[in-house]
Design a protein around this motif. Structure first.
Motif, PDB file in Angstrom:
ATOM      1  N   SER A  77      26.069 -14.426  36.974  1.00 33.78           N
ATOM      2  CA  SER A  77      25.861 -15.350  38.093  1.00 33.78           C
ATOM      3  C   SER A  77      25.924 -16.796  37.623  1.00 33.78           C
ATOM      4  CB  SER A  77      24.514 -15.067  38.758  1.00 33.78           C
ATOM      5  OG  SER A  77      24.242 -16.017  39.773  1.00 33.78           O
ATOM      6  N   LYS A  80      29.554 -17.809  36.818  1.00 33.38           N
ATOM      7  CA  LYS A  80      30.343 -18.015  38.029  1.00 33.38           C
ATOM      8  C   LYS A  80      29.909 -19.288  38.759  1.00 33.38           C
ATOM      9  CE  LYS A  80      31.598 -13.183  38.853  1.00 33.38           C
ATOM     10  NZ  LYS A  80      31.431 -11.997  39.731  1.00 33.38           N
ATOM     11  N   THR A  81      28.615 -19.577  38.757  1.00 38.26           N
ATOM     12  CA  THR A  81      28.116 -20.789  39.414  1.00 38.26           C
ATOM     13  C   THR A  81      28.746 -22.037  38.802  1.00 38.26           C
ATOM     14  OG1 THR A  81      26.004 -19.769  40.004  1.00 38.26           O
ATOM     15  CG2 THR A  81      26.059 -22.177  39.876  1.00 38.26           C
ATOM     16  N   TYR A  82      28.857 -22.045  37.471  1.00 38.48           N
ATOM     17  CA  TYR A  82      29.430 -23.202  36.783  1.00 38.48           C
ATOM     18  C   TYR A  82      30.941 -23.091  36.603  1.00 38.48           C
ATOM     19  CZ  TYR A  82      24.636 -24.588  35.767  1.00 38.48           C
ATOM     20  OH  TYR A  82      23.317 -24.963  35.878  1.00 38.48           O
ATOM     21  N   LYS A  83      31.543 -22.051  37.202  1.00 33.03           N
ATOM     22  CA  LYS A  83      33.002 -21.857  37.167  1.00 33.03           C
ATOM     23  C   LYS A  83      33.535 -21.844  35.725  1.00 33.03           C
ATOM     24  CE  LYS A  83      33.831 -23.779  41.759  1.00 33.03           C
ATOM     25  NZ  LYS A  83      32.409 -23.835  42.137  1.00 33.03           N
ATOM     26  N   ILE A  84      32.858 -21.065  34.895  1.00 29.04           N
ATOM     27  CA  ILE A  84      33.232 -20.943  33.492  1.00 29.04           C
ATOM     28  C   ILE A  84      34.045 -19.666  33.292  1.00 29.04           C
ATOM     29  CG2 ILE A  84      32.323 -20.605  31.161  1.00 29.04           C
ATOM     30  CD1 ILE A  84      29.914 -22.330  32.074  1.00 29.04           C
ATOM     31  N   ALA A  85      35.191 -19.796  32.675  1.00 28.65           N
ATOM     32  CA  ALA A  85      36.031 -18.631  32.407  1.00 28.65           C
ATOM     33  C   ALA A  85      35.380 -17.756  31.345  1.00 28.65           C
ATOM     34  CB  ALA A  85      37.413 -19.068  31.955  1.00 28.65           C
TER      35      ALA A  85
END
Length: 266
Positions: A77, A80-85
């Motif tokens: 979570s 995904k919140t920080y848009k990290i691959a």
């Protein structure tokens, strides 16, 4: 009595502790791993237990993994919140071992956090101890501290006698021991200028995932030892949460981060 227990801030002097253990004056040494003020919390918990008729454990403390943990769902979570691959890996220990064997500096965030001042394989920055330049690389790119500051080896408990002259049982990285002369050139990144090291002996039943990582690294390289330092930047505490780990990872020269079963690369 030839059994000795030590606590208090002075017991964090690993050089003195190693000399006591090697002196022949005692048979067994136990050093409370959170030996400074943070260890007072143990007494605060045990005192009312004893006052209420409780009993102390009949065995020695073998690990310090009493801190918080983050679930796989919490880690995912946050990423995904920080848009990290990221990539999800089936074998985090094997993946980290392979990266280390390639010379990568790896952030390792697993299970419950350690209690006390030492990172003992759950909130650690790991590297290849065979590289004589690795101490300088990690000091300059990750820890941002003086070049001469040493790092510690984590090694399989069953391999301790092969690499160390003493300190066969050192689970808390709080004793120093001479590295065997023939091994000093094998693990130069964790051997101090005086030929000693401050080892952590890792037991399979105490920290199975970290043990597996070191074992896998040993299978790839012939050296069941990794360089271990705390997962933090200079002047900051050891990371506790996945958010802490991500911020520290991107604020330093670490190459990869393994959190739970998630792999993050730069």
């Amino acid at each position: 009595c030839r059994n000795l227990c030590l606590a208090g801030g002075v017991a964090l002097n690993s050089k003195a502790n190693g000399k006591i253990e090697a002196s022949g004056m005692v048979d067994r040494v136990f050093i409370q791993p959170a030996a400074a003020d943070d260890g007072v919390a143990l007494g605060a918990a045990l005192a009312p237990c004893l006052d209420a008729g409780g009993r102390l454990p009949s065995r020695a403390m073998r690990h310090t993994y009493w801190g918080p943990a983050s679930s796989e769902e919490e880690i995912e979570s946050m990423l995904k919140t920080y848009k990290i691959a990221f990539t999800r890996v089936a074998d985090p220990a094997g993946t980290a071992a392979e990266l280390l064997s390639q010379g990568k500096i790896v952030g390792w965030f697993q299970d419950r956090m350690e209690f006390g001042p030492r990172a003992l394989g759950h909130r650690s920055i790991l590297a290849d101890p065979r590289d004589p330049q690795m101490t300088t690389k990690v000091n300059n790119a990750v820890k941002f501290r003086e070049w001469w500051r040493p790092f510690a080896p984590s090694l399989l408990a069953e391999a301790a006698g092969e690499y160390l002259e003493s300190a066969g049982d050192s689970p808390f990285m709080i004793l120093t021991s001479p590295v065997r002369p023939e091994k000093r050139s094998v693990i130069p990144a964790v051997t101090h200028v005086d030929g000693s090291a401050r080892p952590q002996t890792v037991e399979r039943d105490v920290s199975p995932l970290y043990w597996k990582l070191i074992h896998c690294f040993g299978e790839r390289t012939g050296v069941p030892v990794v360089m271990n330092t705390s997962f933090n930047l200079r002047g900051e505490p050891i990371v506790c949460s996945p958010t802490d780990a991500i911020r520290t990872f991107y604020s330093s020269g670490m190459d990869t981060l393994v959190m739970g079963s998630f792999l993050v690369r730069k």
